[in-house]
Write a protein that holds these residues in place. Structure first.
Motif, mmCIF file in Angstrom:
data_model
loop_
_atom_site.group_PDB
_atom_site.id
_atom_site.type_symbol
_atom_site.label_atom_id
_atom_site.label_comp_id
_atom_site.label_asym_id
_atom_site.label_seq_id
_atom_site.Cartn_x
_atom_site.Cartn_y
_atom_site.Cartn_z
ATOM 1 N N GLU A 19 4.576 36.892 -1.200
ATOM 2 C CA GLU A 19 4.335 38.089 -0.401
ATOM 3 C C GLU A 19 3.761 37.746 0.978
ATOM 4 O OE1 GLU A 19 5.202 41.249 -1.032
ATOM 5 O OE2 GLU A 19 6.269 40.318 -2.697
ATOM 6 N N GLY A 20 2.899 36.717 1.012
ATOM 7 C CA GLY A 20 2.366 36.300 2.308
ATOM 8 C C GLY A 20 3.452 35.751 3.216
ATOM 9 N N LEU A 21 4.324 34.934 2.647
ATOM 10 C CA LEU A 21 5.434 34.370 3.413
ATOM 11 C C LEU A 21 6.378 35.484 3.863
ATOM 12 C CD1 LEU A 21 6.762 31.789 4.436
ATOM 13 C CD2 LEU A 21 7.897 31.565 2.209
ATOM 14 N N LYS A 22 6.598 36.455 3.005
ATOM 15 C CA LYS A 22 7.468 37.584 3.363
ATOM 16 C C LYS A 22 6.924 38.315 4.584
ATOM 17 C CE LYS A 22 9.260 41.963 1.537
ATOM 18 N NZ LYS A 22 9.333 42.845 0.333
ATOM 19 N N ARG A 23 5.639 38.592 4.606
ATOM 20 C CA ARG A 23 5.046 39.312 5.739
ATOM 21 C C ARG A 23 5.155 38.510 7.031
ATOM 22 N NH1 ARG A 23 -0.497 42.219 3.459
ATOM 23 N NH2 ARG A 23 0.492 43.298 1.687
ATOM 24 N N ILE A 24 4.902 37.215 6.927
ATOM 25 C CA ILE A 24 5.005 36.357 8.110
ATOM 26 C C ILE A 24 6.422 36.394 8.673
ATOM 27 C CG2 ILE A 24 5.016 33.945 8.888
ATOM 28 C CD1 ILE A 24 2.680 33.477 6.942
ATOM 29 N N GLU A 27 7.470 39.600 10.400
ATOM 30 C CA GLU A 27 6.907 39.654 11.753
ATOM 31 C C GLU A 27 7.688 38.787 12.730
ATOM 32 O OE1 GLU A 27 2.818 38.595 11.517
ATOM 33 O OE2 GLU A 27 2.216 40.461 10.504
ATOM 34 N N GLU A 28 8.403 37.786 12.216
ATOM 35 C CA GLU A 28 9.235 36.921 13.055
ATOM 36 C C GLU A 28 10.679 37.431 13.137
ATOM 37 O OE1 GLU A 28 8.371 34.348 14.874
ATOM 38 O OE2 GLU A 28 6.268 34.332 14.245
ATOM 39 N N ASP A 29 10.881 38.700 12.742
ATOM 40 C CA ASP A 29 12.178 39.393 12.884
ATOM 41 C C ASP A 29 13.254 38.930 11.900
ATOM 42 O OD1 ASP A 29 11.257 41.017 14.999
ATOM 43 O OD2 ASP A 29 11.579 39.376 16.405
ATOM 44 N N PHE A 30 12.858 38.370 10.770
ATOM 45 C CA PHE A 30 13.818 38.067 9.716
ATOM 46 C C PHE A 30 13.919 39.267 8.769
ATOM 47 C CE2 PHE A 30 12.359 33.869 11.039
ATOM 48 C CZ PHE A 30 13.550 33.160 11.115
ATOM 49 N N LEU A 31 15.037 39.362 8.062
ATOM 50 C CA LEU A 31 15.204 40.371 7.024
ATOM 51 C C LEU A 31 15.028 39.694 5.671
ATOM 52 C CD1 LEU A 31 18.319 42.350 8.336
ATOM 53 C CD2 LEU A 31 15.897 42.954 8.542
ATOM 54 N N VAL A 32 13.939 39.991 4.998
ATOM 55 C CA VAL A 32 13.658 39.387 3.698
ATOM 56 C C VAL A 32 14.201 40.324 2.623
ATOM 57 C CG1 VAL A 32 11.896 38.476 2.152
ATOM 58 C CG2 VAL A 32 11.611 38.268 4.634
ATOM 59 N N ASP A 33 15.301 39.956 2.014
ATOM 60 C CA ASP A 33 15.994 40.817 1.068
ATOM 61 C C ASP A 33 15.438 40.724 -0.339
ATOM 62 O OD1 ASP A 33 17.777 41.589 3.087
ATOM 63 O OD2 ASP A 33 19.055 39.840 2.706
ATOM 64 N N ASP A 34 14.838 39.596 -0.686
ATOM 65 C CA ASP A 34 14.452 39.395 -2.075
ATOM 66 C C ASP A 34 13.309 38.393 -2.157
ATOM 67 O OD1 ASP A 34 14.815 40.168 -4.652
ATOM 68 O OD2 ASP A 34 16.773 39.242 -4.915
ATOM 69 N N THR A 35 12.345 38.642 -3.031
ATOM 70 C CA THR A 35 11.305 37.660 -3.365
ATOM 71 C C THR A 35 11.194 37.640 -4.884
ATOM 72 O OG1 THR A 35 9.475 39.261 -3.258
ATOM 73 C CG2 THR A 35 10.044 38.092 -1.228
ATOM 74 N N VAL A 36 11.499 36.492 -5.493
ATOM 75 C CA VAL A 36 11.564 36.405 -6.956
ATOM 76 C C VAL A 36 10.883 35.133 -7.439
ATOM 77 C CG1 VAL A 36 13.720 37.722 -7.024
ATOM 78 C CG2 VAL A 36 13.798 35.220 -6.897
ATOM 79 N N SER A 37 10.589 35.098 -8.718
ATOM 80 C CA SER A 37 9.933 33.917 -9.292
ATOM 81 C C SER A 37 10.927 32.892 -9.812
ATOM 82 C CB SER A 37 8.993 34.345 -10.426
ATOM 83 O OG SER A 37 9.724 34.986 -11.473
ATOM 84 N N ARG A 38 12.162 33.343 -10.141
ATOM 85 C CA ARG A 38 13.176 32.434 -10.688
ATOM 86 C C ARG A 38 14.534 32.706 -10.045
ATOM 87 N NH1 ARG A 38 12.938 33.527 -16.958
ATOM 88 N NH2 ARG A 38 13.048 35.648 -16.124
ATOM 89 N N PRO A 39 15.365 31.669 -9.902
ATOM 90 C CA PRO A 39 16.675 31.851 -9.273
ATOM 91 C C PRO A 39 17.536 32.910 -9.942
ATOM 92 C CG PRO A 39 16.168 29.520 -9.443
ATOM 93 C CD PRO A 39 15.104 30.249 -10.207
ATOM 94 N N MET A 40 17.438 33.047 -11.272
ATOM 95 C CA MET A 40 18.272 34.005 -11.980
ATOM 96 C C MET A 40 17.946 35.453 -11.606
ATOM 97 S SD MET A 40 16.640 33.900 -15.855
ATOM 98 C CE MET A 40 17.037 32.174 -16.014
ATOM 99 N N GLU A 41 16.801 35.674 -10.953
ATOM 100 C CA GLU A 41 16.411 37.026 -10.566
ATOM 101 C C GLU A 41 16.911 37.414 -9.178
ATOM 102 O OE1 GLU A 41 12.206 36.839 -10.866
ATOM 103 O OE2 GLU A 41 12.174 36.705 -13.053
ATOM 104 N N LEU A 42 17.546 36.460 -8.476
ATOM 105 C CA LEU A 42 18.035 36.743 -7.138
ATOM 106 C C LEU A 42 19.153 37.773 -7.166
ATOM 107 C CD1 LEU A 42 18.139 33.141 -5.643
ATOM 108 C CD2 LEU A 42 16.760 35.034 -4.760
ATOM 109 N N ASP A 43 19.242 38.547 -6.087
ATOM 110 C CA ASP A 43 20.297 39.539 -5.943
ATOM 111 C C ASP A 43 21.648 38.838 -5.853
ATOM 112 O OD1 ASP A 43 21.922 41.631 -5.349
ATOM 113 O OD2 ASP A 43 20.985 42.148 -3.450
ATOM 114 N N HIS A 44 22.622 39.326 -6.583
ATOM 115 C CA HIS A 44 23.943 38.702 -6.593
ATOM 116 C C HIS A 44 24.706 38.930 -5.287
ATOM 117 C CE1 HIS A 44 23.657 37.442 -10.749
ATOM 118 N NE2 HIS A 44 23.250 38.652 -11.076
ATOM 119 N N GLY A 45 24.163 39.736 -4.390
ATOM 120 C CA GLY A 45 24.843 40.002 -3.121
ATOM 121 C C GLY A 45 24.592 38.958 -2.051
ATOM 122 N N ILE A 46 23.886 37.877 -2.394
ATOM 123 C CA ILE A 46 23.600 36.818 -1.420
ATOM 124 C C ILE A 46 24.899 36.200 -0.929
ATOM 125 C CG2 ILE A 46 22.646 34.480 -1.183
ATOM 126 C CD1 ILE A 46 20.355 35.380 -2.965
#
Length: 243
Positions: A19-24, A27-46
């Protein structure tokens, strides 16, 4: 800043760090689409343009996660963030083919943003701290390491010559002219090099050679220091170019 926003995803077991990395990064103008603990939880739309950051607890666990992410999303750009680095760990990370960038967590916000943008553009990104290690490396020991490694992999003199060309990032046509051999012969030698080194492509072969002290000009020397990108990140080791 790039014209189009860069999409990111973050994989890591520590929710606070994610969450800290997401906020940073927001603020640097990136779009953070997903933050997960395991690869299998990633959105399939990547898709191909997405940069996936893997927060590594240790290098072995981090590389295993990167390899899983690569299997699931082969077109994504993958960056591993580690607490520390060594030349061996950085080399091993790129040799797996699972990462496009290696970042040490000591990095500040702006260089981090620059590194991620370079990765999104297809560059290979290394920790800037590695420059000091390379500058202090001992030429004799690395030269011996290279000689033993080349002999142990049964590389011929011609294959070593071509490997030096790969370190320079030269395409087959340039190698053909430089060594005065046919294009088809160059391809045969490169296939043999990949087989003997047990690597997947010419980039990994060049990284193998550079990490063992093979200079591109025919002299053996410490692992060369790549050019510094404007952001202060070591990028593009001259081995990512192919024809």
């Amino acid at each position: 800043m790039t014209d189009a926003p860069i999409h990111l995803a973050i994989v890591g077991k520590n929710e606070i760090i994610r969450e800290g990395l997401k906020r940073i990064l927001i603020e640097e103008d990136f779009l953070v689409d997903d933050t997960v603990s395991r690869p299998m939880e990633l959105d399939h739309g990547i898709d191909q343009g997405t940069v996936i950051i893997v927060d590594a607890i240790d290098i072995d666990e981090g590389l295993a996660t990167c390899e899983e992410v690569r299997m699931r999303y082969p077109e994504a750009r993958i960056v591993i963030m580690a607490d520390e680095y060594s030349v061996q760990d950085v080399s091993r990370a790129f040799m797996t083919g699972a990462v496009d960038g290696y970042i040490v967590k000591q990095i500040s916000c702006r260089p981090l943003a620059g590194a991620l943008r370079l990765t999104a553009l297809g560059e290979k990104v290394l920790p800037s701290q590695i420059a000091e290690s390379l500058a202090s490396a001992q030429p004799c020991s690395i030269s011996k390491y290279w000689s033993v490694g080349a002999a142990g992999n049964n590389l011929s003199t011609r294959e070593v010559d071509i490997l030096r060309c790969l370190v320079d990032g030269e395409p087959n046509k340039v190698i053909s002219r430089r060594l005065q051999i046919a294009d088809a012969t160059v391809k045969v030698h490169i296939k043999a090099i990949l087989r003997k080194l047990r690597v997947r492509n010419r980039t990994q072969a060049a990284i193998w050679a550079v990490s063992r002290g093979l200079a591109s000009d025919g002299a053996e020397m410490p692992m060369p220091v790549p050019a510094l990108a404007p952001s202060g990140i070591l990028a593009d080791m001259k081995v990512a170019r192919s024809n």
